[in-house]
Every structure is written in structure tokens, then in C-alpha cells.
Scaffold this motif. Structure first.
Motif, short mmCIF file in Angstrom:
data_model
loop_
_atom_site.label_atom_id
_atom_site.label_comp_id
_atom_site.label_asym_id
_atom_site.label_seq_id
_atom_site.Cartn_x
_atom_site.Cartn_y
_atom_site.Cartn_z
N HIS A 113 0.84 -1.21 0.00
CA HIS A 113 0.00 0.00 0.00
C HIS A 113 0.87 1.26 0.00
O HIS A 113 0.57 2.22 -0.71
N VAL A 114 1.95 1.24 0.78
CA VAL A 114 2.88 2.38 0.79
C VAL A 114 3.48 2.56 -0.59
O VAL A 114 3.54 3.67 -1.13
N GLU A 115 3.92 1.45 -1.18
CA GLU A 115 4.51 1.51 -2.51
C GLU A 115 3.51 2.04 -3.54
O GLU A 115 3.87 2.85 -4.39
N GLU A 116 2.28 1.61 -3.43
CA GLU A 116 1.24 2.08 -4.35
C GLU A 116 1.11 3.60 -4.26
O GLU A 116 1.01 4.29 -5.28
N GLU A 117 1.14 4.11 -3.04
CA GLU A 117 1.01 5.56 -2.85
C GLU A 117 2.25 6.31 -3.36
O GLU A 117 2.14 7.28 -4.09
N VAL A 118 3.42 5.84 -2.98
CA VAL A 118 4.66 6.54 -3.33
C VAL A 118 4.93 6.47 -4.84
O VAL A 118 5.37 7.44 -5.44
N LEU A 119 4.65 5.31 -5.42
CA LEU A 119 4.95 5.12 -6.84
C LEU A 119 3.74 5.32 -7.75
O LEU A 119 3.77 4.96 -8.92
N SER A 120 2.69 5.93 -7.22
CA SER A 120 1.45 6.10 -8.00
C SER A 120 1.65 6.84 -9.33
O SER A 120 0.92 6.56 -10.28
N PRO A 121 2.63 7.75 -9.44
CA PRO A 121 2.81 8.39 -10.75
C PRO A 121 3.34 7.45 -11.84
O PRO A 121 3.28 7.78 -13.02
N LEU A 122 3.86 6.29 -11.45
CA LEU A 122 4.44 5.36 -12.43
C LEU A 122 3.40 4.37 -12.92
O LEU A 122 2.53 3.94 -12.17
N THR A 123 3.53 3.98 -14.18
CA THR A 123 2.68 2.93 -14.73
C THR A 123 3.15 1.59 -14.18
O THR A 123 4.28 1.47 -13.68
N PRO A 124 2.33 0.54 -14.28
CA PRO A 124 2.79 -0.79 -13.85
C PRO A 124 4.08 -1.22 -14.56
O PRO A 124 4.96 -1.81 -13.94
N GLU A 125 4.19 -0.90 -15.83
CA GLU A 125 5.41 -1.25 -16.57
C GLU A 125 6.62 -0.49 -16.03
O GLU A 125 7.71 -1.05 -15.92
N GLU A 126 6.43 0.77 -15.70
CA GLU A 126 7.53 1.56 -15.15
C GLU A 126 7.95 1.04 -13.77
O GLU A 126 9.14 1.02 -13.45
N ARG A 127 6.98 0.60 -12.98
CA ARG A 127 7.31 0.02 -11.67
C ARG A 127 8.12 -1.26 -11.83
O ARG A 127 9.08 -1.48 -11.10
N THR A 128 7.73 -2.07 -12.78
CA THR A 128 8.49 -3.30 -13.05
C THR A 128 9.90 -2.95 -13.48
O THR A 128 10.88 -3.55 -13.01
N GLN A 129 10.02 -1.97 -14.34
CA GLN A 129 11.34 -1.54 -14.79
C GLN A 129 12.16 -0.98 -13.62
O GLN A 129 13.36 -1.27 -13.50
N LEU A 130 11.53 -0.20 -12.76
CA LEU A 130 12.21 0.36 -11.60
C LEU A 130 12.74 -0.76 -10.70
O LEU A 130 13.89 -0.72 -10.26
N ARG A 131 11.91 -1.76 -10.42
CA ARG A 131 12.34 -2.90 -9.59
C ARG A 131 13.57 -3.58 -10.18
O ARG A 131 14.52 -3.90 -9.48
N LYS A 132 13.53 -3.80 -11.49
CA LYS A 132 14.65 -4.46 -12.16
C LYS A 132 15.92 -3.61 -12.09
O LYS A 132 17.01 -4.12 -11.83
N LEU A 133 15.77 -2.32 -12.31
CA LEU A 133 16.93 -1.43 -12.29
C LEU A 133 17.52 -1.31 -10.89
O LEU A 133 18.75 -1.33 -10.73
N VAL A 134 16.67 -1.21 -9.88
CA VAL A 134 17.17 -1.13 -8.50
C VAL A 134 17.88 -2.42 -8.13
O VAL A 134 18.97 -2.40 -7.55
N ALA A 135 17.28 -3.56 -8.47
CA ALA A 135 17.91 -4.86 -8.18
C ALA A 135 19.27 -4.95 -8.88
O ALA A 135 20.25 -5.41 -8.28
N LYS A 136 19.33 -4.50 -10.11
CA LYS A 136 20.58 -4.53 -10.85
C LYS A 136 21.64 -3.62 -10.21
O LYS A 136 22.81 -3.99 -10.11
N ALA A 137 21.23 -2.45 -9.76
CA ALA A 137 22.15 -1.52 -9.15
C ALA A 137 22.68 -2.04 -7.81
O ALA A 137 23.80 -1.71 -7.41
N LEU A 138 21.91 -2.87 -7.14
CA LEU A 138 22.31 -3.38 -5.83
C LEU A 138 23.18 -4.62 -5.88
O LEU A 138 23.58 -5.13 -4.84
#
Length: 139
Positions: A113-138
Motif C-alpha cells: 500500500h505504501v509503494e502504491e502511494e509513493v509510486l502512483s505516478p508510475l505505470t505498472p510497466e515503469e514500476r516493473t522496470q524500476l524494480r529491475k533497475l534497483v535490483a541490478k544496481a544493488l
């Protein structure tokens, strides 16, 4: 707050820090029952099984003293248990308890629910991309 654009030469660390601050502000630790760092430890224990205490230090990129303090709190709440390594009695392995798993699952539901609120400006595809990019950076 309006949208912001940056040039490719603009460092993104300040922006990522602001995003992290927004998440921390929205993620009520009293609802989580642990802090976000401890939650990360619980998640790793669930996903990997028990871990040596020194592996948690490496994973969290912090000192043994800091990890011991976090684990003391988690153990006092009954969320983890430390057992001596049968192969080396000087070492401890840390395992998630049933109570810890319940706390983790409840916290993850809340954080969706927190993620939904914070990332609400992003589309579902952008959220998926963000998760992948963060995982890759870590890595």
C-alpha cells in the motif's frame, strides 16, 4: 510538487535519497513492527533460509555491532532465533521464526500500500522496470 527533469549529467543520488525519505515517512514502523533494515533481514532469512550472523553483516554492509543490536531486538520479539553453528561453536546462525514470518508477511502487505502511494505516478510497466533497475544496481 511539479515534475522534474534532469540532464544525463545530473547525479541521481539526491533524487534517490528523496524517494527513500518519502518511503520512510510513509512506512510507519509501528505498523511494520520492525524497522526497514530489520525487515530486509527478515526477508532475506525467508528467501535464503538461516544465515550465519557474519553473512548478515556483509549483506547489510555494516558492522557486527550494528547487526548484533538489530538481531537482539528481533530475537527479543521472537522474530528470529540464533543457534550455534554445529561445525563451529564460535559462530551463530540466524533463522526466521514462525512469528517472524507472520510479521514479515503482514509488513509486506502494508508496504504494498505504501509503494502504491509513493509510486502512483508510475505505470505498472515503469514500476516493473524500476524494480529491475534497483535490483541490478544493488548487485
Amino acid at each position: 510538487m511539479g515534475s522534474r527533469t534532469t540532464s544525463p549529467a545530473t547525479p541521481e543520488i539526491p533524487t534517490l535519497t528523496q524517494l527513500a525519505r518519502r518511503v520512510h515517512a510513509k512506512a510507519d514502523e509501528s505498523r511494520l513492527r520492525v524497522n526497514l533494515k530489520q525487515l530486509y533481514i527478515l526477508r532475506e532469512l525467508r528467501d535464503t533460509g538461516s544465515l550465519p550472523q557474519n553473512s548478515i553483516c556483509i549483506m547489510m554492509r555494516t558492522t557486527a555491532n550494528t547487526v548484533v543490536a538489530w538481531l537482539n531486538e528481533l530475537e527479543a520479539e521472537g522474530f528470529v532465533e540464533r543457534v550455534r553453528d554445529p561445525d563451529d561453536r564460535r559462530k551463530h546462525n540466524v533463522a526466521l521464526t514462525r512469528t517472524g514470518l507472520d510479521v514479515l508477511e503482514n509488513a509486506e502487505r502494508y508496504l504494498f500500500h505504501v509503494e502504491e502511494e509513493v509510486l502512483s505516478p508510475l505505470t505498472p510497466e515503469e514500476r516493473t522496470q524500476l524494480r529491475k533497475l534497483v535490483a541490478k544496481a544493488l548487485v
